[in-house]
Structure formats: structure tokens, C-alpha cells
Design a protein around this motif. Sequence first.
Motif, short mmCIF file in Angstrom:
data_model
loop_
_atom_site.label_atom_id
_atom_site.label_comp_id
_atom_site.label_asym_id
_atom_site.label_seq_id
_atom_site.Cartn_x
_atom_site.Cartn_y
_atom_site.Cartn_z
N PHE A 1 1.15 -0.90 -0.03
CA PHE A 1 0.11 0.03 -0.41
C PHE A 1 0.91 0.93 -0.21
N VAL A 2 0.45 2.27 -0.33
CA VAL A 2 0.88 3.41 -1.33
C VAL A 2 0.72 4.66 -1.02
N PHE A 3 0.68 5.82 0.28
CA PHE A 3 -0.15 7.21 -0.33
C PHE A 3 0.76 7.67 -0.84
N THR A 4 0.37 8.83 -1.80
CA THR A 4 0.90 9.34 -2.31
C THR A 4 0.75 11.07 -2.18
N GLY A 5 0.68 10.94 -0.51
CA GLY A 5 0.88 12.70 -0.32
C GLY A 5 -0.42 13.65 0.03
N ASP A 6 -0.68 14.73 0.32
CA ASP A 6 -1.86 15.49 1.46
C ASP A 6 -2.43 14.92 2.23
N ALA B 1 -0.97 -4.19 4.61
CA ALA B 1 -0.90 -5.20 2.93
C ALA B 1 0.25 -5.56 3.77
N PRO B 2 0.64 -6.56 3.35
CA PRO B 2 1.23 -8.43 3.74
C PRO B 2 3.36 -7.35 3.51
N TYR B 3 3.60 -6.07 2.99
CA TYR B 3 4.99 -5.66 2.60
C TYR B 3 5.10 -4.47 3.31
N GLY B 4 4.00 -3.75 3.52
CA GLY B 4 4.20 -2.46 4.39
C GLY B 4 3.34 -1.16 3.44
N GLN B 5 2.91 -0.49 4.71
CA GLN B 5 2.32 0.79 3.75
C GLN B 5 3.18 2.20 3.95
N PHE B 6 3.59 2.47 2.47
CA PHE B 6 4.40 3.81 2.21
C PHE B 6 3.75 4.90 2.28
N SER B 7 4.25 6.18 3.00
CA SER B 7 3.77 7.25 2.34
C SER B 7 4.38 8.14 2.37
N ILE B 8 4.09 9.72 1.43
CA ILE B 8 4.99 10.60 1.32
C ILE B 8 3.83 12.01 1.84
N LEU B 9 4.75 12.92 1.91
CA LEU B 9 3.64 14.37 1.86
C LEU B 9 3.89 15.16 0.55
N GLY B 10 2.85 15.66 0.94
CA GLY B 10 2.19 17.12 -0.50
C GLY B 10 1.85 18.05 -0.11
N GLU C 1 1.97 6.57 13.55
CA GLU C 1 0.82 5.95 13.78
C GLU C 1 0.00 5.26 13.07
N LEU C 2 -0.36 5.70 11.74
CA LEU C 2 -1.05 4.78 11.42
C LEU C 2 -1.01 3.80 10.73
N GLY C 3 0.60 3.39 11.03
CA GLY C 3 1.00 2.46 10.10
C GLY C 3 2.02 2.88 8.62
N PHE C 4 2.02 4.54 9.03
CA PHE C 4 2.68 4.45 7.49
C PHE C 4 3.84 4.81 7.56
N ASN C 5 4.69 3.97 6.75
CA ASN C 5 6.71 4.98 6.92
C ASN C 5 6.56 6.05 6.15
N LEU C 6 6.82 6.65 6.31
CA LEU C 6 7.51 8.00 5.29
C LEU C 6 8.46 8.02 4.79
#
Length: 396
Positions: A187-192, A213-222, A251-256
Motif C-alpha cells: 500500500f502507498v499513499f502519495t501525499g496531502d 498490506a503484507p509488504y507494508g504501507q508507505f507514504s510521502i508528504l504533499g 501511528e497510522l502504520g505509514f512509513n514515511l
Amino acid sequence: MKRKINLLPFIFIALFIFLLNWYTLSGLLVISTSKFLIPVFWMSIAGISGAFIYVLLQFGRKKEVDFLFTSITHTVLILLTAELVLSLSLFLGDGYRLFSGSSRSLYWVEFSFLLFTFTVLLFIYGMIFGKYKYRVIRHVLYFDDLPEAFDGFKIAQISDVHAGSFNNPKAIQRGIDLINQQQADLFVFTGDLVNNRAEEIKPWMPYFSQIRAPYGQFSILGNHDYGDYVQWTSEAEKSENLRQLKQYHAELGFNLLLDSHTLIHKGQQHLFLAGVENWGVGFGQRGDLKKAMFGAENNDFKILLSHDPTHWEAEVKTFAPKIHLTLAGHTHGMQFGIEAFGLKWSPVKYRYAHWAGIKEENGRTLNINRGFGFLGFSGRIGIWPEITILELRRKS
């Protein structure tokens, strides 16, 4: 020395709005001959215009969006758009009348006001239902050099949550459930994540923390995550807001991924996943692509998270080593347009030539997510909130 204000644009705008309303009134006078119509019409226009000017002046002082501001600006937006549709229809009818020498057709005027009503109802639908009308868009992407272990690997992407705009917990839960139902590998989150302030995500953390998601959750900033669009009492307060937002990601489990990367391992093979801070033409250029990609090998399969698609156009698509896949958001598809019957159009195309979906160039692939949330206009019309599922396939 005081800065001089050029009043000419405001005069042209005021004149245009006056003529638009005058033309609308001319159509109403075909349908109704009430002696009260003209004074009531212009008093209504004066009242709406006065309220609009008031909330704009208030917004200029406090830099915060409240219910009054939203209500009045949305009323003005809906009425102006509906009047433009009406006036275009009346203009076509009047053009025919000039050539034919006939009088205005009552039926055509009534049809024009049906279009006016339809436009208003369309906006209301977008504000009540459209903004939470989540849809899953799937793309199967083929690559010559995708590691064999990742053939069929699925990535779920959302972008532009803008949590400060939400007001329907049941709808948000439905969206989160839809994400998890896709059973993506990554899972990826692409900002904002927020509109302006970190605290906006707090009521929604129990919902977004369900994403796994099995292989992690990753994110960035917008661009909105940095708090650049509100007034702060000090730079320290603004910095603390950003620090708190980063903590909420954790805390959401998102790796920035802040100008950094990680390796996604599967068996003996891996993907190189990188993320940059926001970099966009006209929206701040904080990201450092070289730093994020440092250590990447030429034979690594590279995926980049970068919020603003202008970054891909300006730097990523020609960057060496090759970045195979870039995932972005930011445009929202302007939350308004049409994607049906083979048509794909939104006013945002006049700012971004490619504003949603897949683009391939120079052997690189870009996907622009239409956004999970909404901002500015509290609705969506034709450009629905998106959950993207990207399936990676190895060319045989």
C-alpha cells in the motif's frame, strides 16, 4: 509605500457578472411577467454578492475556512456555473432568432432553464454523494526487467486524503473497506493527508490505521502537509505541526519516505521503493531526488512516490538511473469533469496536460491518482474518488 491595486480586472469581473445576471433575467421575463420579478431578482443578487464579498474579506483576515465561507462560496459557484450554462443555451436560441426573424421561443427558454436546474442538481449530487463515490481503477503494467518474484505483484495507491474536509464516518469506512478488499501486496499513499493542520487527521486515524498490506504501507508528504496555506503564530508552531503530522503517519502504520528509500524483498529479489518530499512547479520544490535514489543500482527495479506530477515531467522521466514507475496525485482531476463514453475531460487539463491515469514516455511510466478526498469544492462531479490497483507483470 503602499502597494497599488489594479482595479481593472475587478471592474471587468463585476461587469461580466452583471451582464450574465441581466441576460438570465431577460430569460426569466419571457416566462414570468410578475411586477415583483425584477426587484426581487436584483435584491437577491445584491444580497448574495454582499455576502460573498464579506466572507472573502473575513477569509483574508483569518486564513481559515469555516461553514459560512464554504456555504456562500459554494452557492456563488453553483449559481454562476448554472447561469453560464443557461446563458449559452439562450445565446444559441437568440442567434437562431436573429437569422430567422422570429421572437424568442418560450419552449427554448424553458428548455434553457431546465439546463439551469439540471446543473444545480448535478452540483448538489456531487456534494452529497459524488465526493464519497469511491471507485477502484485497475492497471496492469508490463516491464521487461521486472524481477520474476514480483510478477503479479499488486500495489494499492491512494492520494490526497485531505482529512480536514471529511464529514461522513460511514462513507470513509466504506472507502477503507474497499481498499482492504483489494488484498494488495503493498500500500502507498502519495501525499496531502490533511488540508493544513496535523490535527485534522486525528478523528480519522481509527479508520486509516485499518489499512494493511503484507509488504507494508508507505507514504510521502504533499504540498498541503507542510502548513504553508495558513497563518501560524511562529515558525516554531509551524515546525511542531509538521513534526506532529509525521508522528501521525507513524501511528497510522505509514512509513514515511522523506527523500529516502527502502527495499521490498520477496524471496531473493527486491524492488527499490523511494519517496521524495513535495516537489512541484508552483507548489514548492523541497524534494531531493538524488538523495532519495542514492545507492540505487542500474539493474534495480525502481518505484518512486512523488506527490506532484510536474516533478515527473521536469526531472524524473529523464533521471539516471532509470526510474521505472512513478506514483503521483495532486491534481484531483479538479474534482469536476467527464470520463464516460470514451471521453476524458476536465478543466484541470489546462494546467496539467496529463492529469489522471497512466502515461508512458522514455521507457518510464507515471500514474496519477485522482485523489481519495476533496478540497475547495466540497464535492466531486464526474471525477470520482479513486483507489488505484497497479498489477506489475513481467513481459514474457
